[in-house]
Design an enzyme around this catalytic site. Structure first.
Site, PDB file in Angstrom:
ATOM      1  N   LYS A  75     -14.878  13.835 -23.824  1.00  0.00           N
ATOM      2  CA  LYS A  75     -14.395  15.207 -23.609  1.00  0.00           C
ATOM      3  C   LYS A  75     -15.540  16.122 -23.190  1.00  0.00           C
ATOM      4  O   LYS A  75     -15.429  16.876 -22.206  1.00  0.00           O
ATOM      5  CB  LYS A  75     -13.732  15.716 -24.888  1.00  0.00           C
ATOM      6  CG  LYS A  75     -12.964  17.014 -24.716  1.00  0.00           C
ATOM      7  CD  LYS A  75     -12.176  17.327 -25.987  1.00  0.00           C
ATOM      8  CE  LYS A  75     -11.131  16.268 -26.269  1.00  0.00           C
ATOM      9  NZ  LYS A  75     -10.389  16.522 -27.518  1.00  0.00           N
ATOM     10  N   ARG A 132     -13.397  20.797 -31.423  1.00  0.00           N
ATOM     11  CA  ARG A 132     -12.597  19.627 -31.057  1.00  0.00           C
ATOM     12  C   ARG A 132     -13.466  18.371 -31.035  1.00  0.00           C
ATOM     13  O   ARG A 132     -14.607  18.402 -30.604  1.00  0.00           O
ATOM     14  CB  ARG A 132     -11.952  19.830 -29.686  1.00  0.00           C
ATOM     15  CG  ARG A 132     -11.189  21.125 -29.549  1.00  0.00           C
ATOM     16  CD  ARG A 132     -10.608  21.286 -28.145  1.00  0.00           C
ATOM     17  NE  ARG A 132      -9.458  20.433 -27.928  1.00  0.00           N
ATOM     18  CZ  ARG A 132      -8.904  20.241 -26.733  1.00  0.00           C
ATOM     19  NH1 ARG A 132      -9.417  20.816 -25.664  1.00  0.00           N
ATOM     20  NH2 ARG A 132      -7.860  19.454 -26.602  1.00  0.00           N
ATOM     21  N   GLY A 186      -5.410  11.970 -30.665  1.00  0.00           N
ATOM     22  CA  GLY A 186      -4.842  12.405 -31.935  1.00  0.00           C
ATOM     23  C   GLY A 186      -5.424  11.751 -33.164  1.00  0.00           C
ATOM     24  O   GLY A 186      -5.006  12.047 -34.287  1.00  0.00           O
ATOM     25  N   MET A 241      -8.603  11.865 -34.297  1.00  0.00           N
ATOM     26  CA  MET A 241      -9.605  12.660 -35.014  1.00  0.00           C
ATOM     27  C   MET A 241      -9.209  14.127 -34.971  1.00  0.00           C
ATOM     28  O   MET A 241      -8.187  14.484 -34.386  1.00  0.00           O
ATOM     29  CB  MET A 241     -10.994  12.419 -34.409  1.00  0.00           C
ATOM     30  CG  MET A 241     -11.511  11.015 -34.670  1.00  0.00           C
ATOM     31  SD  MET A 241     -13.170  10.755 -34.043  1.00  0.00           S
ATOM     32  CE  MET A 241     -12.902  10.946 -32.287  1.00  0.00           C
ATOM     33  N   ARG A 295      -9.778  13.614 -18.112  1.00  0.00           N
ATOM     34  CA  ARG A 295     -10.275  12.268 -18.379  1.00  0.00           C
ATOM     35  C   ARG A 295      -9.504  11.319 -17.480  1.00  0.00           C
ATOM     36  O   ARG A 295      -8.428  11.656 -16.977  1.00  0.00           O
ATOM     37  CB  ARG A 295     -10.067  11.883 -19.848  1.00  0.00           C
ATOM     38  CG  ARG A 295      -8.613  11.887 -20.301  1.00  0.00           C
ATOM     39  CD  ARG A 295      -8.478  11.775 -21.791  1.00  0.00           C
ATOM     40  NE  ARG A 295      -7.088  11.950 -22.204  1.00  0.00           N
ATOM     41  CZ  ARG A 295      -6.713  12.229 -23.452  1.00  0.00           C
ATOM     42  NH1 ARG A 295      -7.622  12.356 -24.407  1.00  0.00           N
ATOM     43  NH2 ARG A 295      -5.448  12.374 -23.761  1.00  0.00           N
ATOM     44  N   HIS A 306       2.297  12.709 -28.285  1.00  0.00           N
ATOM     45  CA  HIS A 306       1.491  11.729 -29.013  1.00  0.00           C
ATOM     46  C   HIS A 306       2.080  10.340 -28.892  1.00  0.00           C
ATOM     47  O   HIS A 306       1.379   9.362 -28.603  1.00  0.00           O
ATOM     48  CB  HIS A 306       1.395  12.144 -30.487  1.00  0.00           C
ATOM     49  CG  HIS A 306       0.693  11.144 -31.347  1.00  0.00           C
ATOM     50  ND1 HIS A 306       1.368  10.129 -32.013  1.00  0.00           N
ATOM     51  CD2 HIS A 306      -0.611  10.979 -31.636  1.00  0.00           C
ATOM     52  CE1 HIS A 306       0.494   9.401 -32.677  1.00  0.00           C
ATOM     53  NE2 HIS A 306      -0.714   9.891 -32.466  1.00  0.00           N
ATOM     54  N   SER A 339     -16.007 -30.787 -22.663  1.00  0.00           N
ATOM     55  CA  SER A 339     -14.973 -29.765 -22.791  1.00  0.00           C
ATOM     56  C   SER A 339     -15.084 -29.190 -24.190  1.00  0.00           C
ATOM     57  O   SER A 339     -14.973 -29.919 -25.173  1.00  0.00           O
ATOM     58  CB  SER A 339     -13.581 -30.357 -22.561  1.00  0.00           C
ATOM     59  OG  SER A 339     -12.604 -29.344 -22.689  1.00  0.00           O
ATOM     60  N   CYS A 389     -11.270 -25.907 -23.503  1.00  0.00           N
ATOM     61  CA  CYS A 389      -9.824 -26.167 -23.571  1.00  0.00           C
ATOM     62  C   CYS A 389      -9.203 -25.610 -24.847  1.00  0.00           C
ATOM     63  O   CYS A 389      -8.046 -25.880 -25.139  1.00  0.00           O
ATOM     64  CB  CYS A 389      -9.542 -27.666 -23.450  1.00  0.00           C
ATOM     65  SG  CYS A 389     -10.296 -28.668 -24.750  1.00  0.00           S
ATOM     66  N   TYR A 434     -15.010 -24.349 -15.702  1.00  0.00           N
ATOM     67  CA  TYR A 434     -13.587 -24.032 -15.738  1.00  0.00           C
ATOM     68  C   TYR A 434     -13.164 -23.649 -17.147  1.00  0.00           C
ATOM     69  O   TYR A 434     -13.851 -23.943 -18.130  1.00  0.00           O
ATOM     70  CB  TYR A 434     -12.736 -25.214 -15.251  1.00  0.00           C
ATOM     71  CG  TYR A 434     -12.713 -26.418 -16.171  1.00  0.00           C
ATOM     72  CD1 TYR A 434     -11.803 -26.500 -17.225  1.00  0.00           C
ATOM     73  CD2 TYR A 434     -13.605 -27.474 -15.993  1.00  0.00           C
ATOM     74  CE1 TYR A 434     -11.783 -27.592 -18.076  1.00  0.00           C
ATOM     75  CE2 TYR A 434     -13.591 -28.581 -16.838  1.00  0.00           C
ATOM     76  CZ  TYR A 434     -12.671 -28.634 -17.879  1.00  0.00           C
ATOM     77  OH  TYR A 434     -12.658 -29.713 -18.734  1.00  0.00           O
TER      78      TYR A 434
END
Length: 904
Positions: free
Chosen positions: A28, A97, A106, A108, A341, A457, A788, A856, A876
């Site tokens: 902010k 703020r 919302g 904090m 933002r 919110h 693997s 894997c 991979y």
């Protein structure tokens, strides 16, 4: 401190920062500074840095230099504004703020109208020429300060406000006059005195200092910590605090406040999106306590402010090169920018906006790839409601966050969490949500509110979490005390009744609505052509970004698949082979009896006969698999789990034997099975006779499997196919184990080659799933052509966790206490398990430079883990078919990001 060392600076004026200082000034503060630098109308103010917050949180007190720095900046602000904080005749008021590096909507604390007191409220009324406005601002200050700073239960203020409206016979707080509000201020002060044990502070500087401290404290509030865990935001960043001169949207009909988006955060479409509320302050919009009007209506309400806002929105989007989320206030016709933002958006909007910005020339394809992620792609692959199905419409609201959510109606967060933990799917229904509802929002499948819009919110948080949400369903009357919802026509939904919420259309239905596959899944499966004129715009966007990801990624993506059907689907999803075929899955169903014969064999002849019966069945499985993946590698893991898993449950067997004996019925086979179960019983079977140990202890078992693989490969070659089989030995802990198995395997392969007159290029390698294997990888690589990494078992053995037990027992507590940011079975533990993977990869390649490396475990489809596997140089990843597109996308993002880092 040396004479040359500059003292640490804890406070920055809005004119001093920029958008790149988010670590220091928070999102902010950095963006307020950026807008100030751009010459946009930002109320003057200053930012207290995150470093000051860190000192406070670590030591329990503010840095010693902070008070003097704040005083200096406050003095400069007062001179700029021509008035002093809280002075009686013409008071300067400020907002305090929060503003962390990452948006936490919302979570904090914020306090507006700091500086008002019994002495200055009359001065504010005189300055504004509006007594009602002054008393409304004062009651707001006491209400917010009491709740956030002094810890007073917010419901006590809400009850007093509701009582005042009922006594007056009005529905909204706007209808209360100055006398009503003056009375309400006295009631609020009495509530503070009783509940907080002290009077509301009249000294404006004390108000500001306490509010700053409360914002610091709110960083470690329960809802903030919960949100950080949910969004994987580090807990050591701290929050900045922004002190900003107040501008007022509650000065009458020519004033107001709103939230705007440069594009629709739900769909990504360009246009005028947002909410506006006349005669209100900012928290009224976000809280959803009064229903707003669409932003487009501002053009009729205040055309000059609307036109200026449109110009500013275009400026900000071009400057940030992204969707911007903007908070603004109009004070008697004067537009002020309070925040901007990069806006949170839905998954669909993310893909659409990324490609739109490429087409507009604002970003390139590499940047577009970084603007989306695998979690968003996974959301797009979820099913959606079948619009052709017959369904009873309950009501309609604002489509705030897309998805198809079905569940039982619940009316508070506690019930949502409780029922969810019991396995129930729930829909959280509220008039409007507030930060205290975060637990319930996380637990719910979807969220429905009767108030609020796309910037409320509920909407903002739901979009950030990827939760289905419908807001502002005004026709639905929500009664949280009676725990029911009443729709027009008298339809009542009681708690526990099933409803369906469509976050893409805003429609809410009675009961469960059937779902159909996502068009994105249909695209991946080849049932929808992205180039067709009638193709979904979203599908086209996904196609473009996936095509670029595939061009730039280095990591190949394989599938975990055990049969031809899964293999074929995986190939349609873009799999470049099979990284894990678990042969134990081929021994289930009707074949379990054959495995039982193998386990019960008392002689070599019986064992050989059992293996001989299994051989052709295994061979047929592999033929089908190799055909589905023709020309691509197929890694076949030899039998891994303990043999007892193929036998009946010991309790069931015992009961069967006991009943047979009591009835004097034949039970010889069940008795032999029971004896075998007892013989094979282990205290900890996952660390017992399994994997390579089975192949070394049971003669012929692995030999049969290797022969089946080789014979299947030979058969495919004879049919003109191109089988590329790889044989993987599980649970190897020492090179000697691998050498013994490989010696037998090489003989079998040579025999099959001679019998069929073909050359079989069958690679033989191992799974690295034990810490010792990772630590001795250099030795093991002497006998292995590939590694693997079985990260599921490696995580279990590194942590000492039995996954089946710990996830259900104490993982929730570990997550809540912050020991884990995320389960190590979900995302790779870089410091522990990851270190062993990196070490083994490096040591293995030092021994055998052409060693092929893959993974894997389930981490192969986890977005964050894919980036780690790219970083350590694996070739991979392998994952379930459904996760293949996610892995492809993240592999591309990892390659594009590292290439960008190299250029930088």
């Amino acid at each position: 401190m040396s004479e040359t060392q500059t003292p640490q600076k804890f406070v920055y004026d809005f004119t001093e920062g920029n958008k790149d200082l988010k670590d220091l000034l928070g999102g902010k503060g950095a963006n307020l500074a950026e807008m100030t630098n751009l010459g946009l109308p930002v109320p003057p103010g200053f930012t207290i840095t995150t470093e000051a917050c860190k000192v406070y949180l670590e030591s329990g007190s503010e840095p010693s230099a902070l008070r003097d720095e704040v005083s200096a900046h406050l003095d400069a602000l007062e001179k700029k504004m021509g008035k002093k904080l809280g002075q009686a005749d013409d008071p300067l008021l400020v907002s305090v703020r929060s503003g962390a590096k990452f948006s936490m909507p919302g979570m904090m604390d914020t306090v507006l109208n700091i500086g008002l007191s019994d002495a200055s409220v009359a001065g504010l009324a005189a300055q504004a020429g509006d007594e009602r406005f002054a008393w409304d601002s004062y009651r707001r200050l006491i209400q917010m300060f009491g709740k956030t700073v002094l810890g007073v239960d917010g419901d006590l203020f809400e009850e007093a406000l509701e009582n005042a409206k009922q006594a007056k016979g009005v529905r909204t707080d706007v209808d209360l006059d100055a006398d009503d509000l003056r009375t309400l201020v006295d009631e609020f002060k009495a509530v503070v005195a009783k509940e907080a044990g002290r009077d509301f502070p009249q000294d404006p500087r004390e108000q500001m200092d306490l509010a700053v401290r409360a914002v610091f404290d709110s960083w470690n509030g329960e809802r903030a910590k919960l949100y950080r865990r949910q969004e994987r935001i580090p807990g050591d960043l701290g929050t900045a605090v922004n002190v900003c001169s107040m501008v007022f949207g509650n000065l009458g009909p020519d004033s107001g406040t709103g939230v705007a988006f440069t594009r629709d955060p739900a769909s990504g479409q360009q246009g005028v999106y947002g909410d506006y509320l006349q005669n209100a302050q900012g928290e009224d919009v976000v809280a959803g306590i009064r229903n707003t009007v669409p932003l487009a209506d501002l053009a009729q309400i205040d055309r000059p402010s609307y036109d200026e806002l449109m110009r500013i929105m275009e400026t900000l989007e071009n400057h940030y090169k992204d969707l911007c989320d903007i908070e603004f206030t109009i004070e008697r016709g004067k537009l002020w920018m309070l925040q901007t933002r990069v806006g949170k958006r839905t998954a669909a909007a993310a893909f659409r906006i990324a490609t739109q910005l490429v087409d507009q020339g604002l970003i390139d394809e590499a940047e577009a790839l970084q603007r989306v992620n695998g979690a968003q792609l996974a959301q797009l692959m979820f099913p959606r409601f079948d619009v052709s199905a017959k369904a009873e419409l309950l009501g309609r609201g604002i489509a705030a966050s897309p998805g198809a959510a079905v569940g039982k109606a619940v009316f508070d967060s506690y019930t949502a969490v409780k029922w969810s933990r019991s396995g129930e799917k729930v829909i959280l229904i509220r008039r409007e949500t507030n930060p205290d509802d975060l637990n319930g929002m996380i637990a719910a499948e979807g969220i429905l509110t009767s108030r609020g819009g796309k910037t409320s919110h509920a909407a903002v948080v739901a979009r950030g979490m990827g939760k289905t949400c419908v807001c502002g369903a005004e026709d639905l009357e929500v009664d949280t005390k009676r725990r029911c919802l009443t729709a027009p026509g008298g339809v009542v939904i009681e708690e526990g009744d099933v409803i369906s919420v469509d976050g893409s259309t805003g429609k809410v239905y009675v009961g469960e609505v059937p779902v159909v596959p996502s068009p994105v899944v249909e695209y991946f499966e080849g049932r929808m052509h992205a180039g067709a004129d009638d193709a979904d715009e979203l599908v086209k966007a996904v196609h473009r970004i996936m095509a670029y990801a595939d061009r730039v990624r280095r990591l190949r993506v394989r599938a975990n698949a055990d049969n031809a059907e899964d293999a074929a689907r995986a190939r349609r999803f873009g799999a470049q082979g099979i990284g894990l075929c678990r042969t134990e899955h081929m021994f289930l169903g009707e074949r379990r009896e054959m495995v039982e014969r193998l386990i019960l064999a008392d002689t070599d002849a019986e064992r050989d006969e059992a293996l001989k019966a299994l051989l052709p069945l295994q061979q047929r499985d592999f033929v089908d698999l190799f055909e589905s993946m023709d020309g691509l590698p197929v890694t076949v893991r030899l039998l891994d789990p303990p043999l007892h898993e193929f036998l009946p449950d010991i309790t069931d067997l015992s009961v069967r034997v006991a009943l047979a004996e009591s009835r004097k019925e034949p039970h010889e086979n069940d008795l032999r099975l029971l004896q075998a179960v007892h013989r094979l019983h282990e205290q900890n079977p996952m660390l017992g006779l399994r994997g390579v140990r089975l192949g070394l202890v049971i003669p012929g078992l692995f030999t049969m499997q290797v022969r089946a693989i080789a014979e299947a490969a030979a058969e495919r070659i004879a049919a003109g196919g191109d089988p590329r089989a790889e044989i993987m030995i599980p649970l190897v802990g020492t090179v000697q184990e691998l050498e013994l198995v490989r010696e037998e395997a090489d003989k079998v392969i040579a025999d099959v080659e001679a019998e069929h007159g073909v050359e079989l290029k069958l690679a033989i390698g191992t799974m690295i799933e034990l810490p010792r294997a990772a630590l001795t990888a250099g030795q093991i690589a002497e006998a292995a052509q590939f590694f693997s990494f079985g990260t599921n078992d490696l995580t279990q053995t590194v942590w000492g966790f039995s996954r089946d037990d710990v996830e259900a027992s104490f993982f929730t507590a570990y997550l809540e206490k912050g020991i884990f940011g995320v389960s190590p079975f979900e995302t790779i533990d870089r410091d522990g398990v990851g270190s062993l993977v990196a070490l083994a990869a490096k040591a293995g390649r030092a021994t055998r430079p052409d060693l092929k490396l893959g993974v894997c475990g389930e981490h192969g489809g986890d977005p964050e883990s894919v980036h780690f596997f790219h970083e350590v140089g694996l070739d991979y990843v392998s994952c379930s078919p459904f996760r293949i597109p996610v892995a492809r996308l993240e592999a591309g993002r990892a390659a594009s990001r590292s290439e960008g880092s190299d250029h930088r």
